[in-house]
Structures are given as C-alpha cells and as structure tokens.
Design a protein around this motif. Structure first.
Motif: not given
Length: 305
Positions: A42, A48, A67-69, A89
């Motif tokens: 985190q 990000d 939220p990360r893709r 991402n």
C-alpha cells in the motif's frame, strides 16, 4: 469539508511523490495511515492513481491509493504473501536485453515468468544489435519466443534500427522497461524521445555493456501514454512465485496443467506427469522445461535454507 483531487504518481523521490494532477505536477507527501505504513503493497508507486489534498498550489498530501488495475509485483521467496509492488496500472512489460554479450535465455525466461505472474503481456527487445557479430544467429535463437506468442523486436539506440516498431508498440500505453543493468534501457528511452536526457553510463568497449544509471522510478509522458523507467535488476531471482503457480507462467505448459495423475504435481519426478510427457513428445521445448525446473528447484532451496 476538504477538497480531494485525483492524480497519477509519475515519480517517487524517497518520502515524496510527484503526482500529475489536473493542472500540473504536485509534490506530495503521505498522510494518515499511508504515512504510518513504511513498507508493503500500500505504498504509492509509479502508475498509481491517488487522491490527494493540496496544501499549496504545487504541494499536497496523498490521502488514498485508488484500486490498482494491474501491478508488477516482486514477492519475497520465503514469504510469497509479502509483496513489493514496483509499478501499478501497467499495460505491458518491455523486457530489454543486449545483443552483446549474447543474452542468457534462462534470464529471459525469468523475466517473462515474472511478467506472466503479474498478469501482464510482455514484449521482448534485443537492443544494441549494432554490436552483434551474427544477428541472424541471434534471431534464430530468439525465434522460440515468437513461437510462444511473445513479440520480439531488434533495436539499436545508436543506428535507430527498430525504433519505429518499438514506438508503435508503446504508443498510448503505460509500459515498464525492465531488464538487467547496462542493456541500454535509458538509451532506448532517450532515442524514442529526443531531449529526454536520461543519464547513460559509459560503455565497456569489450562487452558493449553500460553501467547502471537509473536510480529512481518514474513515468515519462510519451505519445498518449507513459514509459516507465525502473532501476536495473541485475538478478531478478525467482520473485517468490508460488511453486504451484510457476507452471502457469510458462504458456506452453498451461494446456497440460490439471491433466497430471496427481493434482498437486509440480512436474519434477512425479509419475503420470502430463507436462513431462509433453516434453518427451516434443510438445514443450526441453530447454524451456529445464528453465522451469531450475527456477522451481531454486525456490525450494531458498525456502529450505
């Protein structure tokens, strides 16, 4: 009520982060629980999407990571649940190797396995082809990766060979350039975007290898997307991929997973192994299978030590 904005982390600077906001770059620090958490998944990384609050026109505080893709993740070999996220991402990995000295195919297999474990498509780039004595032989050696579905490009930052093809592959995407130190990642980025001015180390005239010069991770805007430049990884290790997941990181093995006699088969010496049968029948290249075995055995040795 405080006003939050969204932005993209484009550079990490120790305890500070450069965030591309709606109207320019804002130098941010962490606030709240993010500040108290000194390590772990985190912590913000390049790529990000974050929420931040301004404290001045050019300064702010990151409040939350969205939220990360996708994520390029390095896991501890002894504790695969402990993750170090390198970039978020991303759309693809660009794995760069040098033509001189000839690339180690086992090392290439490691990098591609890491991309597969992160769920990211990979593009393989052989750079410094202007130094190669027998490029045709190198193309023949790397043809097996094209057979597996990995695009392979041959480039030279010196002559410009292959740069347009590479440009097309990265345009409009967020691409992470990874690879061993000194293979010319920064030189490629400089060639793709003249005037960028990334530092490039001196070249050893005997090996054609450069010294590692990238010391921080950053996203470089490029034709509708970003190029991620990350510190070179001299030894990528096994990155803590769980033993039961490693076979799935080799695309040619996937059709045989679940067809072994034992459901927990690791495809080493177990009887009734569908993967080893495929190797014996020439459906899986023995060299690639030996890379799989070597990575798996190294993992097991690391956990046992």
């Amino acid at each position: 009520m405080r006003s939050l904005e969204e932005g993209l982390v484009i550079r990490t600077l120790g305890a500070a982060y450069d965030v591309q906001g709606p109207d320019g770059v804002v130098r941010c620090v962490l606030r709240g629980r993010l500040r108290r958490q000194t390590e772990g998944p985190q912590r913000p990384v390049i790529g990000d999407r974050v929420q931040f609050e301004r404290v001045s026109p050019k300064e702010g505080a990151i409040i939350a990571i969205l939220p990360r893709r996708t994520a390029l993740v390095r896991r501890e070999p002894l504790d695969p649940e402990k993750a170090h996220v390198i970039a978020a991402n991303l759309d693809q990995i660009v794995a760069v190797f040098a033509a001189v000295p000839e690339p180690d195919l086992f090392q290439i297999d490691r990098y591609l396995a890491v991309a597969e474990a992160s769920g990211l498509p990979a593009l393989l780039v052989l750079n410094k082809i202007d130094l190669a004595e027998d490029l045709a032989a190198l193309r023949e050696r790397l043809a097996e990766y094209e057979d597996l579905g990995y695009p392979v490009l041959y480039t030279s930052a010196v002559t410009g060979a292959g740069l347009e093809a590479l440009r097309e592959r990265v345009r409009g995407k967020i691409s992470a350039f990874i690879g061993p130190s000194g293979v010319g990642k920064s030189s490629l980025l400089n060639a793709l975007q003249p005037g960028l001015g990334l530092r490039v180390g001196s070249i050893n005239p005997r090996t054609g290898m450069g010294r590692h010069t990238t010391t921080r991770s950053e996203l470089i805007p490029f034709e509708g997307g970003y190029l991620a430049d990350t510190p070179g990884l001299r030894d990528i290790g096994v990155w803590g991929i769980r033993p039961e997941d490693l076979a799935a990181c080799f695309p040619e093995m996937r059709p045989y997973i679940g067809r072994c006699e034992f459901s927990d088969c690791l495809h080493l010496e177990e009887p009734g192994c569908a993967v080893r049968r495929a190797v014996a029948r020439g459906k899986i290249r023995r060299r690639r299978y030996e890379s799989y075995r070597r990575i798996l055995i190294e993992q097991q040795a690391a956990r046992a030590s």
